[in-house]
Design an enzyme around this catalytic site. Sequence first.
Site, PDB file in Angstrom:
ATOM      1  N   LYS A 120      55.520  90.682  17.734  1.00 47.40           N
ATOM      2  CA  LYS A 120      55.096  89.279  17.642  1.00 47.40           C
ATOM      3  C   LYS A 120      55.701  88.626  16.406  1.00 47.40           C
ATOM      4  CE  LYS A 120      50.730  90.215  19.985  1.00 47.40           C
ATOM      5  NZ  LYS A 120      49.355  90.649  19.706  1.00 47.40           N
ATOM      6  N   ASP A 141      53.098  96.420  18.131  1.00 49.31           N
ATOM      7  CA  ASP A 141      52.758  95.165  18.804  1.00 49.31           C
ATOM      8  C   ASP A 141      52.836  93.988  17.814  1.00 49.31           C
ATOM      9  OD1 ASP A 141      51.348  93.631  21.076  1.00 49.31           O
ATOM     10  OD2 ASP A 141      50.005  93.325  19.370  1.00 49.31           O
TER      11      ASP A 141
END
Lengths: 168, 341
Positions: free
Chosen positions: B226, B222
């Site tokens: 980003k 994750d």
Amino acid sequence: MEILNVEMELELVDSPGQLIKILVPIGKFGGNIINIFHIRDRIKNNYVPVILNFDIPDINKLNKIKEKLQEIGIKIIRLERDVGAYKGHVILIGHVFDSDINDTIDEVININIEKIQIRKISALIRDPKKPSSVKFLIQTETEDLMEKAYQKFEEISKHKNLLMIKEL
Amino acid sequence: MKEFKFIIIGFGTVGRSLAKLVVKKNEQFKKKWGINLKCVAIFEYNGAFVDEINGLDLKTIVDLPPNEFSSSPNWKNGYLANDHLNSIDSNIVVELTKTNIKDAEPAYTYIKTSLLNNRDVVTSNKGPLSLYYPELMKIVSSNNRLFRFEASVGGIIPILGTYKNLLLANKIIAISGILNGTSNYILTKMTLEKIPFDIALKEAQENGYAEADPSLDIQGIDAASKLVILANSILGYESSLSNVKRQGIDKITPEAIELAREERYVIKHVAVARDGKLEVAPKLIPENHTLNISGTKNIIILKTEEAGEIVLSGRGAGGIEAASAVLSDILYICKTRKKEI
Ligand SMILES: NC(=O)c1ccc[n+]([C@@H]2O[C@H](COP(=O)([O-])OP(=O)(O)OC[C@H]3O[C@@H](n4cnc5c(N)ncnc54)[C@H](OP(=O)(O)O)[C@@H]3O)[C@@H](O)[C@H]2O)c1
């Protein structure tokens, strides 16, 4: 992290209580004393030459120390600070001690050949069957060599399947 | 008054929160900016709410549970985005389906076809951006589209808007940060309570800070997604998820944290983009370093050429925070397009 390694030669009056006068400002500005030598065979007019070896985080702090020493009337005869040094920590996690501790340490020590020094190794092992955690303090003369040391640790970690944690 | 027709794809946590916000705020937008948001369709995986002429009455839909969708006169069972997305007249497509980091579908196709069909697009979905950023941006520029994705980089930190609106004169040379609240929560717990990873994870799950399958968070996937989006949009990289060197936090031991503490360091799961390289990995950070934040907070440090470091920090996002970022992106598009008329 960059540190300066400083060698400073001073003249002190040869009487008790003189050394502390110079150690206080060095300590106050973050200096970390490694060695102190009194060169007794060169005492002249009641002055004894003293060679100090210490680490200091940056040049500004070194300048502050110099100012302070001059202020209290200490004469600096010689100052060498071009021996720049870099220090870095690496932690390895995994079965470092399990099967081939000797290999791992050997490999790490072999790094020394390339002017990379391992100054300290410390470990915490709670349970020999579980992965252990080992910390290494590395010192090099240049930033490039520090990068090289990290790369070497990375290779070792990769083929021994260890997790390597280094400084940001 | 200028009317903007928009479509929502994905009526989950963020989709519903967005609908609620529009219900609450649309009157304000009309008065303040002469902008009227009209939702003409909401696609779900098994059908859609549609009213192309009057726009959907969102008030009656926001609280409907999925098994009561068919009670709405606007519900069309089996009416899917794959077949009908482009045939509905709209200005803005808001893509809010689940993140899929394997092939980014179905979001990737929805976004791409919407852009190719001259819709502006807003998404909160990391998948398409971390896998196909350069390609999507080419379509955006050759079709003169607007494409906004503030919510995709998580947190409530408006990093992309801050950069695009306020920092353009500054050259940003590196980005570092803590981009995942779950892994930071776990590491904080391990550090403060001296407990092993497994126990910290379990407590995080019990307290609702970690998913049943926590791998995206603890393996750094994750955070890596980003980071790719940030590096591409702020540093001008053309990278994708596979370019990120990545290490998880699951092997970290309480002993390693103790060894770090002896040197006045903490271990943090840090994302870094600099010199063309991308990395998410546990790092030793001095205790007094800006990145040493605790709990579920996120932090981003932009290293600038002229202005030193700029630090942005805030809570990790929940549905409503993500929805408010999505709504801001929608408004940005409306205002920009309105000026052009
Ligand atoms: N929640 C947050 O705090 C947050 C914050 C920032 C970013 N995001 C991102 O925002 C996106 C949405 O998150 P969320 O929390 O709202 O997820 P969610 O609750 O799982 O919602 C996704 C919705 O999309 C629906 N869907 C799945 N396939 C579809 C299809 N082919 N066509 C139309 N709809 C489809 C899902 O239906 P089913 O459930 O029936 O499959 C579900 O209702 C994700 O990409 C997420 O990573 C979320």
